[in-house]
Design a protein around this motif. Sequence first.
Motif, PDB file in Angstrom:
ATOM      1  N   LEU A  61      -9.869 -25.731  47.987  1.00 44.03           N
ATOM      2  CA  LEU A  61     -10.314 -26.950  47.320  1.00 44.03           C
ATOM      3  C   LEU A  61     -11.272 -27.744  48.201  1.00 44.03           C
ATOM      4  N   TYR A  62     -11.000 -27.793  49.498  1.00 48.67           N
ATOM      5  CA  TYR A  62     -11.869 -28.531  50.417  1.00 48.67           C
ATOM      6  C   TYR A  62     -13.233 -27.866  50.528  1.00 48.67           C
ATOM      7  N   GLU A  63     -13.245 -26.549  50.690  1.00 52.60           N
ATOM      8  CA  GLU A  63     -14.506 -25.831  50.867  1.00 52.60           C
ATOM      9  C   GLU A  63     -15.375 -25.922  49.614  1.00 52.60           C
ATOM     10  N   ALA A  64     -14.734 -25.844  48.444  1.00 55.92           N
ATOM     11  CA  ALA A  64     -15.477 -25.903  47.189  1.00 55.92           C
ATOM     12  C   ALA A  64     -15.726 -27.331  46.723  1.00 55.92           C
ATOM     13  N   GLU A  65     -15.139 -28.310  47.431  1.00 59.86           N
ATOM     14  CA  GLU A  65     -15.284 -29.722  47.073  1.00 59.86           C
ATOM     15  C   GLU A  65     -14.847 -29.968  45.634  1.00 59.86           C
ATOM     16  N   LEU A  66     -13.665 -29.433  45.310  1.00 59.23           N
ATOM     17  CA  LEU A  66     -13.095 -29.604  43.980  1.00 59.23           C
ATOM     18  C   LEU A  66     -11.938 -30.596  44.030  1.00 59.23           C
ATOM     19  N   HIS A  67     -11.684 -31.246  42.914  1.00 61.93           N
ATOM     20  CA  HIS A  67     -10.612 -32.234  42.828  1.00 61.93           C
ATOM     21  C   HIS A  67      -9.251 -31.552  42.935  1.00 61.93           C
ATOM     22  N   GLN A  68      -8.266 -32.293  43.472  1.00 62.61           N
ATOM     23  CA  GLN A  68      -6.919 -31.732  43.627  1.00 62.61           C
ATOM     24  C   GLN A  68      -6.258 -31.430  42.286  1.00 62.61           C
ATOM     25  N   ALA A  69      -6.821 -31.960  41.198  1.00 66.67           N
ATOM     26  CA  ALA A  69      -6.265 -31.655  39.883  1.00 66.67           C
ATOM     27  C   ALA A  69      -6.340 -30.169  39.569  1.00 66.67           C
ATOM     28  N   HIS A  70      -7.175 -29.437  40.303  1.00 67.62           N
ATOM     29  CA  HIS A  70      -7.313 -27.996  40.073  1.00 67.62           C
ATOM     30  C   HIS A  70      -6.376 -27.183  40.960  1.00 67.62           C
ATOM     31  N   TRP A  71      -5.348 -27.811  41.514  1.00 67.02           N
ATOM     32  CA  TRP A  71      -4.489 -27.115  42.472  1.00 67.02           C
ATOM     33  C   TRP A  71      -3.772 -25.921  41.838  1.00 67.02           C
ATOM     34  N   GLU A  72      -3.467 -25.985  40.543  1.00 69.27           N
ATOM     35  CA  GLU A  72      -2.740 -24.879  39.912  1.00 69.27           C
ATOM     36  C   GLU A  72      -3.573 -23.605  39.902  1.00 69.27           C
ATOM     37  N   PHE A 110     -14.453 -18.623  45.488  1.00 71.25           N
ATOM     38  CA  PHE A 110     -13.768 -19.652  44.705  1.00 71.25           C
ATOM     39  C   PHE A 110     -14.626 -20.913  44.653  1.00 71.25           C
ATOM     40  N   GLY A 111     -14.828 -21.440  43.452  1.00 75.19           N
ATOM     41  CA  GLY A 111     -15.601 -22.664  43.295  1.00 75.19           C
ATOM     42  C   GLY A 111     -17.088 -22.459  43.139  1.00 75.19           C
ATOM     43  N   CYS A 112     -17.545 -21.214  43.122  1.00 73.51           N
ATOM     44  CA  CYS A 112     -18.985 -20.976  42.982  1.00 73.51           C
ATOM     45  C   CYS A 112     -19.409 -21.185  41.532  1.00 73.51           C
ATOM     46  N   LEU A 113     -20.712 -21.293  41.343  1.00 74.65           N
ATOM     47  CA  LEU A 113     -21.259 -21.493  40.011  1.00 74.65           C
ATOM     48  C   LEU A 113     -21.097 -20.219  39.182  1.00 74.65           C
ATOM     49  N   ALA A 114     -20.741 -20.375  37.922  1.00 78.81           N
ATOM     50  CA  ALA A 114     -20.499 -19.224  37.059  1.00 78.81           C
ATOM     51  C   ALA A 114     -21.040 -19.496  35.666  1.00 78.81           C
ATOM     52  N   TYR A 115     -21.591 -18.453  35.061  1.00 75.83           N
ATOM     53  CA  TYR A 115     -22.121 -18.537  33.705  1.00 75.83           C
ATOM     54  C   TYR A 115     -21.367 -17.563  32.806  1.00 75.83           C
ATOM     55  N   ALA A 163     -24.013 -18.556  45.974  1.00 74.99           N
ATOM     56  CA  ALA A 163     -24.658 -19.457  46.933  1.00 74.99           C
ATOM     57  C   ALA A 163     -24.400 -20.915  46.561  1.00 74.99           C
ATOM     58  N   CYS A 164     -24.057 -21.160  45.300  1.00 73.24           N
ATOM     59  CA  CYS A 164     -23.772 -22.518  44.833  1.00 73.24           C
ATOM     60  C   CYS A 164     -22.263 -22.718  44.771  1.00 73.24           C
ATOM     61  N   SER A 165     -21.666 -23.057  45.894  1.00 69.72           N
ATOM     62  CA  SER A 165     -20.214 -23.212  45.939  1.00 69.72           C
ATOM     63  C   SER A 165     -19.795 -24.581  46.460  1.00 69.72           C
ATOM     64  N   THR A 166     -20.742 -25.528  46.565  1.00 69.39           N
ATOM     65  CA  THR A 166     -20.419 -26.888  46.955  1.00 69.39           C
ATOM     66  C   THR A 166     -20.793 -27.831  45.824  1.00 69.39           C
ATOM     67  N   ARG A 167     -20.309 -29.049  45.902  1.00 69.33           N
ATOM     68  CA  ARG A 167     -20.547 -30.009  44.819  1.00 69.33           C
ATOM     69  C   ARG A 167     -22.033 -30.278  44.634  1.00 69.33           C
ATOM     70  N   ALA A 168     -22.766 -30.462  45.729  1.00 69.76           N
ATOM     71  CA  ALA A 168     -24.195 -30.762  45.630  1.00 69.76           C
ATOM     72  C   ALA A 168     -24.968 -29.589  45.025  1.00 69.76           C
ATOM     73  N   ALA A 169     -24.641 -28.373  45.469  1.00 67.07           N
ATOM     74  CA  ALA A 169     -25.331 -27.196  44.950  1.00 67.07           C
ATOM     75  C   ALA A 169     -25.036 -26.997  43.472  1.00 67.07           C
ATOM     76  N   ARG A 170     -23.777 -27.212  43.085  1.00 65.07           N
ATOM     77  CA  ARG A 170     -23.425 -27.065  41.671  1.00 65.07           C
ATOM     78  C   ARG A 170     -24.124 -28.112  40.816  1.00 65.07           C
ATOM     79  N   HIS A 171     -24.204 -29.336  41.334  1.00 64.32           N
ATOM     80  CA  HIS A 171     -24.860 -30.400  40.576  1.00 64.32           C
ATOM     81  C   HIS A 171     -26.326 -30.061  40.332  1.00 64.32           C
ATOM     82  N   ALA A 172     -27.004 -29.573  41.363  1.00 58.72           N
ATOM     83  CA  ALA A 172     -28.412 -29.198  41.204  1.00 58.72           C
ATOM     84  C   ALA A 172     -28.555 -28.090  40.168  1.00 58.72           C
ATOM     85  N   ALA A 173     -27.631 -27.138  40.188  1.00 56.00           N
ATOM     86  CA  ALA A 173     -27.696 -26.037  39.223  1.00 56.00           C
ATOM     87  C   ALA A 173     -27.425 -26.538  37.802  1.00 56.00           C
ATOM     88  N   PHE A 174     -26.497 -27.499  37.673  1.00 47.55           N
ATOM     89  CA  PHE A 174     -26.225 -28.068  36.357  1.00 47.55           C
ATOM     90  C   PHE A 174     -27.485 -28.734  35.803  1.00 47.55           C
TER      91      PHE A 174
END
Length: 208
Positions: A61-72, A110-115, A163-174
């Motif tokens: 969760l830390y590496e992917a910068e995801l919220h703890q709500a995704h812990w499951e 885990f946490g990378c961008l996916a289509y 390559a897009c596995s952080t919050r900033a990278a995912r936001h740019a891809a979005f």
Amino acid sequence: KHGRVKRIRSDRGGEHTARKFADYEVATGIWHEWTAPRTPQQNGKAEVTWRTLKALVRAALYEAELHQAHWERAMATAVFVYNRTDGHDGVSPHTRLTGKAVDDSKWRVFGCLAYPIDKRYTTALTNVAEVGVFMGYEPTGYVIWIPTRSTYLTCPAVKFDEACSTRAARHAAFVQHTRGVHKNLKVQLYDASSDLADLDFLVPAGEF
């Protein structure tokens, strides 16, 4: 399917002391070992495993910068990887249980961008894929989080951008996706014959 349980160890919790459960143990020949209440030291192996899994979840969760709500979903993926990682004897729990070699060629960051690609709900001129975040595995495909709909979905055909596995990278891809920028990514097809179809532990996906 994979044999039978020979022995279990518990701390005398109510779910393990019920008469019906005790009768089942006798009928199936399961040996039940008891530990003292509130003494996790007596069940060291399970406690160490649980500590390892929690460390994997925190790191993911830390590496992917995801919220703890995704812990499951993070926990389900951590267990999936843990069960397919070689132990001290060089054999993974998955291989020991099923006799199948582990195929990690379809593992993704885990946490990378996916289509996820699903043409059932598209027309000739609409996008054939949504933009989401890779969250794990299920027997029928990859688990993808779709932020725009606040939901998880399972899809067998997915484009990944690891390559897009952080919050900033995912936001740019979005942003690029909403502008209609096409990313030339290789489609990863889910193979139901691989060891991904032999999940032995799944945590239900929770709401964000």
